[in-house]
Design an enzyme around this catalytic site. Sequence first.
Site, PDB file in Angstrom:
ATOM      1  N   ARG A 115     -31.008  22.386  33.503  1.00  0.00           N
ATOM      2  CA  ARG A 115     -29.710  22.429  32.825  1.00  0.00           C
ATOM      3  C   ARG A 115     -28.740  21.475  33.519  1.00  0.00           C
ATOM      4  O   ARG A 115     -28.502  21.597  34.710  1.00  0.00           O
ATOM      5  CB  ARG A 115     -29.151  23.862  32.851  1.00  0.00           C
ATOM      6  CG  ARG A 115     -27.759  23.933  32.266  1.00  0.00           C
ATOM      7  CD  ARG A 115     -27.177  25.337  32.189  1.00  0.00           C
ATOM      8  NE  ARG A 115     -25.821  25.202  31.679  1.00  0.00           N
ATOM      9  CZ  ARG A 115     -24.727  25.718  32.228  1.00  0.00           C
ATOM     10  NH1 ARG A 115     -24.810  26.478  33.308  1.00  0.00           N
ATOM     11  NH2 ARG A 115     -23.554  25.494  31.696  1.00  0.00           N
ATOM     12  N   HIS A 160     -18.637  20.718  30.701  1.00  0.00           N
ATOM     13  CA  HIS A 160     -18.543  21.504  31.929  1.00  0.00           C
ATOM     14  C   HIS A 160     -17.291  21.034  32.675  1.00  0.00           C
ATOM     15  O   HIS A 160     -17.371  20.527  33.802  1.00  0.00           O
ATOM     16  CB  HIS A 160     -19.817  21.347  32.755  1.00  0.00           C
ATOM     17  CG  HIS A 160     -20.065  22.439  33.759  1.00  0.00           C
ATOM     18  ND1 HIS A 160     -21.226  23.189  33.801  1.00  0.00           N
ATOM     19  CD2 HIS A 160     -19.305  22.907  34.771  1.00  0.00           C
ATOM     20  CE1 HIS A 160     -21.158  24.056  34.807  1.00  0.00           C
ATOM     21  NE2 HIS A 160     -20.002  23.905  35.410  1.00  0.00           N
ATOM     22  N   GLU A 206     -18.294  28.267  30.328  1.00  0.00           N
ATOM     23  CA  GLU A 206     -17.260  29.172  30.833  1.00  0.00           C
ATOM     24  C   GLU A 206     -15.853  28.862  30.330  1.00  0.00           C
ATOM     25  O   GLU A 206     -14.972  28.486  31.130  1.00  0.00           O
ATOM     26  CB  GLU A 206     -17.282  29.165  32.373  1.00  0.00           C
ATOM     27  CG  GLU A 206     -18.626  29.506  32.959  1.00  0.00           C
ATOM     28  CD  GLU A 206     -18.585  29.635  34.482  1.00  0.00           C
ATOM     29  OE1 GLU A 206     -17.562  29.281  35.088  1.00  0.00           O
ATOM     30  OE2 GLU A 206     -19.570  30.124  35.060  1.00  0.00           O
ATOM     31  N   ASN A 348     -23.327  33.166  32.464  1.00  0.00           N
ATOM     32  CA  ASN A 348     -23.218  32.821  33.885  1.00  0.00           C
ATOM     33  C   ASN A 348     -22.697  34.045  34.609  1.00  0.00           C
ATOM     34  O   ASN A 348     -21.640  34.565  34.262  1.00  0.00           O
ATOM     35  CB  ASN A 348     -22.222  31.680  34.102  1.00  0.00           C
ATOM     36  CG  ASN A 348     -22.753  30.335  33.619  1.00  0.00           C
ATOM     37  OD1 ASN A 348     -23.887  30.233  33.134  1.00  0.00           O
ATOM     38  ND2 ASN A 348     -21.935  29.314  33.740  1.00  0.00           N
ATOM     39  N   TYR A 350     -22.331  35.993  38.598  1.00  0.00           N
ATOM     40  CA  TYR A 350     -22.478  35.889  40.052  1.00  0.00           C
ATOM     41  C   TYR A 350     -22.232  37.186  40.803  1.00  0.00           C
ATOM     42  O   TYR A 350     -22.873  37.456  41.804  1.00  0.00           O
ATOM     43  CB  TYR A 350     -21.517  34.825  40.603  1.00  0.00           C
ATOM     44  CG  TYR A 350     -21.918  33.420  40.255  1.00  0.00           C
ATOM     45  CD1 TYR A 350     -21.578  32.856  39.018  1.00  0.00           C
ATOM     46  CD2 TYR A 350     -22.661  32.648  41.143  1.00  0.00           C
ATOM     47  CE1 TYR A 350     -21.961  31.564  38.694  1.00  0.00           C
ATOM     48  CE2 TYR A 350     -23.044  31.357  40.828  1.00  0.00           C
ATOM     49  CZ  TYR A 350     -22.698  30.816  39.606  1.00  0.00           C
ATOM     50  OH  TYR A 350     -23.085  29.551  39.282  1.00  0.00           O
ATOM     51  N   GLU A 418     -26.621  30.570  34.574  1.00  0.00           N
ATOM     52  CA  GLU A 418     -26.258  30.368  35.983  1.00  0.00           C
ATOM     53  C   GLU A 418     -26.303  31.694  36.717  1.00  0.00           C
ATOM     54  O   GLU A 418     -25.882  32.729  36.185  1.00  0.00           O
ATOM     55  CB  GLU A 418     -24.835  29.812  36.163  1.00  0.00           C
ATOM     56  CG  GLU A 418     -24.684  28.335  35.985  1.00  0.00           C
ATOM     57  CD  GLU A 418     -23.247  27.876  36.192  1.00  0.00           C
ATOM     58  OE1 GLU A 418     -22.545  28.440  37.056  1.00  0.00           O
ATOM     59  OE2 GLU A 418     -22.845  26.946  35.483  1.00  0.00           O
TER      60      GLU A 418
HETATM   61  C1  GBE Z   1     -19.678  28.619  37.961  1.00  0.00           C
HETATM   62  O1  GBE Z   1     -18.535  29.330  37.633  1.00  0.00           O
HETATM   63  C2  GBE Z   1     -19.531  27.205  37.477  1.00  0.00           C
HETATM   64  O2  GBE Z   1     -20.059  27.052  36.175  1.00  0.00           O
HETATM   65  C3  GBE Z   1     -20.164  26.215  38.397  1.00  0.00           C
HETATM   66  O3  GBE Z   1     -19.758  24.925  38.045  1.00  0.00           O
HETATM   67  C4  GBE Z   1     -19.802  26.559  39.817  1.00  0.00           C
HETATM   68  O4  GBE Z   1     -20.277  25.615  40.726  1.00  0.00           O
HETATM   69  C5  GBE Z   1     -20.352  27.918  40.128  1.00  0.00           C
HETATM   70  O5  GBE Z   1     -19.777  28.832  39.291  1.00  0.00           O
HETATM   71  C6  GBE Z   1     -20.049  28.429  41.515  1.00  0.00           C
HETATM   72  O6  GBE Z   1     -18.685  28.684  41.624  1.00  0.00           O
HETATM   73  O7  GBE Z   1      -9.367  31.001  44.556  1.00  0.00           O
HETATM   74  O8  GBE Z   1     -10.850  32.866  44.135  1.00  0.00           O
HETATM   75  O9  GBE Z   1      -9.487  31.952  42.354  1.00  0.00           O
HETATM   76  C7  GBE Z   1     -12.252  31.062  42.141  1.00  0.00           C
HETATM   77  C8  GBE Z   1     -18.522  30.665  38.063  1.00  0.00           C
HETATM   78  C9  GBE Z   1     -13.442  30.202  42.000  1.00  0.00           C
HETATM   79  C10 GBE Z   1     -17.149  31.144  38.074  1.00  0.00           C
HETATM   80  C11 GBE Z   1     -15.153  31.558  41.084  1.00  0.00           C
HETATM   81  C12 GBE Z   1     -14.728  29.397  40.236  1.00  0.00           C
HETATM   82  C13 GBE Z   1     -15.947  31.906  39.881  1.00  0.00           C
HETATM   83  C14 GBE Z   1     -15.521  29.700  39.020  1.00  0.00           C
HETATM   84  C15 GBE Z   1     -11.437  30.535  43.243  1.00  0.00           C
HETATM   85  N1  GBE Z   1     -14.148  30.580  40.799  1.00  0.00           N
HETATM   86  N2  GBE Z   1     -16.506  30.719  39.302  1.00  0.00           N
HETATM   87  S1  GBE Z   1     -10.203  31.675  43.591  1.00  0.00           S
END
Ligand code: GBE
Length: 550
Positions: A115, A160, A206, A348, A350, A418
């Site tokens: 992907r 993206h 997302e 996606n 996590y 993801e």
């Molecule tokens: C995915 O998003 C993305 O699709 C991918 O591009 C990315 O690399 C991967 O996550 C890992 O993050 O200061 O706490 O608000 C929040 C998952 C950061 C969603 C966390 C970024 C959740 C997007 C930062 N967010 N993530 S803060």
Amino acid sequence: MLPKMLILVTLMLLPVVSNADDPYYVYPDVFNDPERDAFLFGTFPEGFIWSSATSSYQIEGGYDADGKGYNIWDTFANTPGNIANNDTGNIACDSYNKWEEDVRIIKELDLEYYRFSLSWSRILPDGTADNVNQAGIDYYNNLIDGLLADGITPMVTLYHWDLPQDLQDDYGGWLNETIIYDFGEYARVCYENFGDRVKLWLTLNEPWIIAQLGYGCGGFAPGVCADGTGSYVAAHNLIKSHAKAWHIYDDDFRATQAGRVGITLNSDWMEPYNRSLETDLNAAERAQQFHLGWFGHPIFVDGDYPEVMREMIDYSSEVQGYNESRLPTFTALEKEYILGSSDFFGLNHYTTGYASKPDEWVISDNPSYYNDYAVDFWKDPEWPSSGSDWLKSVPWGIRRLLEWIKDEYGDPEIYVTENGFSTKDIDDLNDPDRIDYYQSYIDEVLKAIEMDGVNVKAYTAWSLMDNFEWAAGYTERFGMHHVDFDDDDRPRTQKDSSLFYATVKANNGFPKPTEEPITEEPAVAGSSHLGLTITCFLPFVNFCLRKFIL
Ligand code: GBE
């Protein structure tokens, strides 16, 4: 590296002495629910898709190469103060020049899917289909052909997060409904140029992040601060843009190209903190509807926002003195157009958090998305942590979320697009925490399929390699391959987790060794009726991985 893998695979075929009295837990005693947390042995349905992922801005670099236009992440990252260490994606993994390396490492792990995303402004420098950059088309043609030549199926994301800067400057990007047309025409250019070979498309990655972090003051490009107003408008246009791209495919390409087009939504699982409290159950459901439901409800349920969003945002807007709701409305025609505009559900996921009803809820003076839904949400400090503050390893959450999606959205085919884990030990190739994360989350996906009957078709590990982690720059690493960002060659090196994942893929899960019957009296009462087969097999593999081989 390959010989290591052979040793590992050979090891896995050895008969294993089992001590079935000891159930195996990937995270012993952390979650305090033996029945839920014990390991399930088994394999995935035939044809299950194993993939890994990246995205254009995070890996490509070549930010001004061969006619590419700038995008909002080029601008945002090159503005000091936005990104940790002022890192940028100007070069990133240099996949613009080193894509053959990427294909090679995918091939080496024998992953048959990959992907990745297309950079809109590499293909259409000013965002509109009036100017097509042939060098951009060539780049993706080479990559797609290279993948296919090695038997790797491309799963391609149109968007993206790297919006052409001109579209942001000209009309405010996702805040303006002109984008619906431009995104549709961009999608059309991609279908026309790549659709003969690409059969699996994702429109948006997302949209929640785009709307809330991009336009709601969340610290992502383009860095617009319009929380609770602009973020709802952006989401509205994102939903309509997605539907447009799906309909263009459906009307003009499906018959000849015979592919599938879906959207990828992200969400944490929201666990009610106290399941015996109606108020916590409602809070968790409300949070889930404000996250996944914001986009999932229109597309998969009835063409419109979840009832609870409508009620709460309408109410708060009124109290705040707005003439009309901050949540925009769809026309009847738009609802019809949006409903059903995804051939599968891309997810996606996590992490997980607890949700409960706040002790008191006061409607804020200024509009705010979080204030609108009134839920306390937090992560238990006891849960295993990662290199990112927001990411706790809570494997059982993915199983609950998958079941929620099944029930809420009418049992769709789900593609996990993801799932992954970050570390901060930048140069360590030994990454047991990531192995634990993959092992336990993948196992919970297996439970969702086997025990809950969820129709999961694919699992995708984020990420194939270390890359530009948005606002965190290169300080948080999600890769199964290490990338040396200090070396001009950006060498990719396998971490232990890549071998682990390749082994899971090779086995199509966690097969039961055939030599010995290994299910008997589970040490934990009640786990047998769940069909849990416990062995010491996996800890053994893990042990070998850590101590002997790697
Ligand atoms: C995915 O998003 C993305 O699709 C991918 O591009 C990315 O690399 C991967 O996550 C890992 O993050 O200061 O706490 O608000 C929040 C998952 C950061 C969603 C966390 C970024 C959740 C997007 C930062 N967010 N993530 S803060």
